[in-house]
Design a protein around this motif. Sequence first.
Motif, PDB file in Angstrom:
ATOM      1  N   ASN A   1      -0.377   6.837 -16.896  1.00  0.00           N
ATOM      2  CA  ASN A   1      -1.023   6.970 -15.598  1.00  0.00           C
ATOM      3  C   ASN A   1      -1.050   5.659 -14.830  1.00  0.00           C
ATOM      4  OD1 ASN A   1      -1.965   9.699 -16.120  1.00  0.00           O
ATOM      5  ND2 ASN A   1      -3.402   8.771 -17.536  1.00  0.00           N
ATOM      6  N   VAL A   2      -1.227   5.763 -13.539  1.00  0.00           N
ATOM      7  CA  VAL A   2      -1.603   4.620 -12.718  1.00  0.00           C
ATOM      8  C   VAL A   2      -2.814   5.036 -11.887  1.00  0.00           C
ATOM      9  CG1 VAL A   2       0.635   3.496 -12.588  1.00  0.00           C
ATOM     10  CG2 VAL A   2       0.072   5.280 -10.947  1.00  0.00           C
ATOM     11  N   SER A   3      -3.735   4.114 -11.693  1.00  0.00           N
ATOM     12  CA  SER A   3      -4.929   4.415 -10.907  1.00  0.00           C
ATOM     13  C   SER A   3      -4.597   4.452  -9.420  1.00  0.00           C
ATOM     14  CB  SER A   3      -6.001   3.356 -11.166  1.00  0.00           C
ATOM     15  OG  SER A   3      -6.385   3.362 -12.519  1.00  0.00           O
ATOM     16  N   TYR A   4      -5.326   5.235  -8.672  1.00  0.00           N
ATOM     17  CA  TYR A   4      -5.151   5.304  -7.228  1.00  0.00           C
ATOM     18  C   TYR A   4      -6.481   5.685  -6.592  1.00  0.00           C
ATOM     19  CZ  TYR A   4      -4.961  10.389  -7.829  1.00  0.00           C
ATOM     20  OH  TYR A   4      -5.247  11.692  -8.141  1.00  0.00           O
ATOM     21  N   VAL A   5      -6.532   5.615  -5.288  1.00  0.00           N
ATOM     22  CA  VAL A   5      -7.717   6.041  -4.548  1.00  0.00           C
ATOM     23  C   VAL A   5      -7.402   7.359  -3.855  1.00  0.00           C
ATOM     24  CG1 VAL A   5      -9.094   5.547  -2.494  1.00  0.00           C
ATOM     25  CG2 VAL A   5      -8.789   3.782  -4.235  1.00  0.00           C
ATOM     26  N   GLU A   6      -8.277   8.317  -4.017  1.00  0.00           N
ATOM     27  CA  GLU A   6      -8.094   9.626  -3.388  1.00  0.00           C
ATOM     28  C   GLU A   6      -8.898   9.683  -2.104  1.00  0.00           C
ATOM     29  OE1 GLU A   6      -8.232  14.391  -4.522  1.00  0.00           O
ATOM     30  OE2 GLU A   6      -8.652  12.854  -6.039  1.00  0.00           O
ATOM     31  N   LEU A   7      -8.265  10.132  -1.025  1.00  0.00           N
ATOM     32  CA  LEU A   7      -8.873  10.154   0.301  1.00  0.00           C
ATOM     33  C   LEU A   7      -9.261  11.581   0.677  1.00  0.00           C
ATOM     34  CD1 LEU A   7      -6.304   7.822   2.123  1.00  0.00           C
ATOM     35  CD2 LEU A   7      -8.386   7.173   0.898  1.00  0.00           C
TER      36      LEU A   7
ATOM     37  N   LYS B   1      -3.848   8.701  -2.577  1.00  0.00           N
ATOM     38  CA  LYS B   1      -3.416  10.085  -2.411  1.00  0.00           C
ATOM     39  C   LYS B   1      -4.345  10.753  -1.414  1.00  0.00           C
ATOM     40  CE  LYS B   1      -4.398  13.453  -5.312  1.00  0.00           C
ATOM     41  NZ  LYS B   1      -4.412  14.335  -6.503  1.00  0.00           N
ATOM     42  N   LEU B   2      -3.788  11.374  -0.387  1.00  0.00           N
ATOM     43  CA  LEU B   2      -4.585  12.117   0.590  1.00  0.00           C
ATOM     44  C   LEU B   2      -4.677  13.568   0.147  1.00  0.00           C
ATOM     45  CD1 LEU B   2      -6.031  12.279   3.369  1.00  0.00           C
ATOM     46  CD2 LEU B   2      -3.804  12.888   4.355  1.00  0.00           C
ATOM     47  N   SER B   3      -5.889  13.998  -0.201  1.00  0.00           N
ATOM     48  CA  SER B   3      -6.098  15.395  -0.601  1.00  0.00           C
ATOM     49  C   SER B   3      -6.863  16.185   0.455  1.00  0.00           C
ATOM     50  CB  SER B   3      -6.847  15.462  -1.937  1.00  0.00           C
ATOM     51  OG  SER B   3      -8.123  14.854  -1.838  1.00  0.00           O
ATOM     52  N   TYR B   4      -7.228  15.531   1.549  1.00  0.00           N
ATOM     53  CA  TYR B   4      -7.898  16.231   2.641  1.00  0.00           C
ATOM     54  C   TYR B   4      -6.853  16.908   3.524  1.00  0.00           C
ATOM     55  CZ  TYR B   4     -10.236  17.036   7.085  1.00  0.00           C
ATOM     56  OH  TYR B   4     -10.714  17.610   8.229  1.00  0.00           O
TER      57      TYR B   4
ATOM     58  N   LEU C   1       0.870  -1.173   0.000  1.00  0.00           N
ATOM     59  CA  LEU C   1       0.000   0.000   0.000  1.00  0.00           C
ATOM     60  C   LEU C   1       0.906   1.222   0.000  1.00  0.00           C
ATOM     61  CD1 LEU C   1      -2.831   1.298   0.237  1.00  0.00           C
ATOM     62  CD2 LEU C   1      -2.595   1.118   2.731  1.00  0.00           C
ATOM     63  N   ILE C   2       0.919   1.972  -1.079  1.00  0.00           N
ATOM     64  CA  ILE C   2       1.836   3.103  -1.212  1.00  0.00           C
ATOM     65  C   ILE C   2       1.048   4.357  -1.580  1.00  0.00           C
ATOM     66  CG2 ILE C   2       3.799   1.675  -1.870  1.00  0.00           C
ATOM     67  CD1 ILE C   2       3.294   2.352  -4.756  1.00  0.00           C
ATOM     68  N   GLY C   3       1.578   5.508  -1.206  1.00  0.00           N
ATOM     69  CA  GLY C   3       0.868   6.733  -1.533  1.00  0.00           C
ATOM     70  C   GLY C   3       1.573   7.972  -1.031  1.00  0.00           C
ATOM     71  N   HIS C   4       0.861   9.085  -1.082  1.00  0.00           N
ATOM     72  CA  HIS C   4       1.436  10.374  -0.718  1.00  0.00           C
ATOM     73  C   HIS C   4       0.315  11.369  -0.466  1.00  0.00           C
ATOM     74  CE1 HIS C   4       0.424  12.066  -4.686  1.00  0.00           C
ATOM     75  NE2 HIS C   4       0.723  10.874  -5.146  1.00  0.00           N
ATOM     76  N   THR C   5       0.670  12.553  -0.007  1.00  0.00           N
ATOM     77  CA  THR C   5      -0.304  13.625   0.171  1.00  0.00           C
ATOM     78  C   THR C   5      -0.345  14.486  -1.090  1.00  0.00           C
ATOM     79  OG1 THR C   5       1.319  15.133   1.150  1.00  0.00           O
ATOM     80  CG2 THR C   5       0.120  13.679   2.648  1.00  0.00           C
TER      81      THR C   5
END
Length: 289
Positions: free
Chosen positions: A239-245, A153-156, A30-34
């Motif tokens: 692109n790669v798909s991701y989930v935005e939080l 990706k955390l956008s909150y 599980l990888i991601g960023h803000t």
Amino acid sequence: MPPIFGDKLFPYNVSDSIGRHQFNPKLQLLIGHTEMEGLKLAQITDQYVGLGGRYTRQSVLAAPTSVTKQQVASDIRKLIPPGLLCERDVRRIVDEYTRGAKVGGKRNSGQLLVRSCYMAGDIVTTCLPVLFGSQLIESDSFRRTGGNIYGYKLSYTPSTSKAYGSRWARTDHDDDVPLMFGQPFYLTGHRWTADDRKMSSAMLKIWTDFAKYGKPEPSNSSGHQWPKYEINRSNGAVNVSYVELNPLFPGNRAIRLNRYRGHDGYIPNVLHNCLGFWRPLLSDNYQCN
């Protein structure tokens, strides 16, 4: 600053290890960023190197009024780690991240600062997990043995963030930490918001489910399944798909499915374009000619 390896923690170059299949191919990651990983770097650079005070806490909360394209171009140069890239490519980065920028007024000035912060995040933090994930899923060993990657990706922007209340800054590096560890439910001394608790609750479930089952399950997501990390090429974008939080999405949902735009969403289109723009520049066989 080039990648560091050769010690007990990272004994080998990551790309070489993947190429030689020297990794656990059954990993579930599980990888991601803000959203804006570069804000903190811009603030530190402003404090110790000097960026005209444009990224201080006071400036982040205020509405900037007189930022110029030339100032942001200079900021971008200072935010690129010294010695990492050739002057030719530094100029290209400056040109791409300032392309089409408008000047004058509060909105345009803020959008100029957004560009430099995105650049700092893309080169130092944002694109690293994206590129790492893309290398793994392109590995035959990883695909054959059931390895899976899930991106987010955390956008909150939580109320503890340095970007909270800003007219231009967005979710900063480390803003995910208090939410991920459930601080809105137990840490006193701060006035947490209802949205903080909602986002924290969703993230606690995501990380707990991933630890238990090896797959994150989106909560309150209208039945969406978390997509596996796959490379998509369309309309000139990679692109790669991701989930935005983000708990502020329409319909009271905490997440939504998304992808790295690169050419079809952000302005300029280079923002978050990790595979199409940054991958060639940061590749291991990169050379200055």
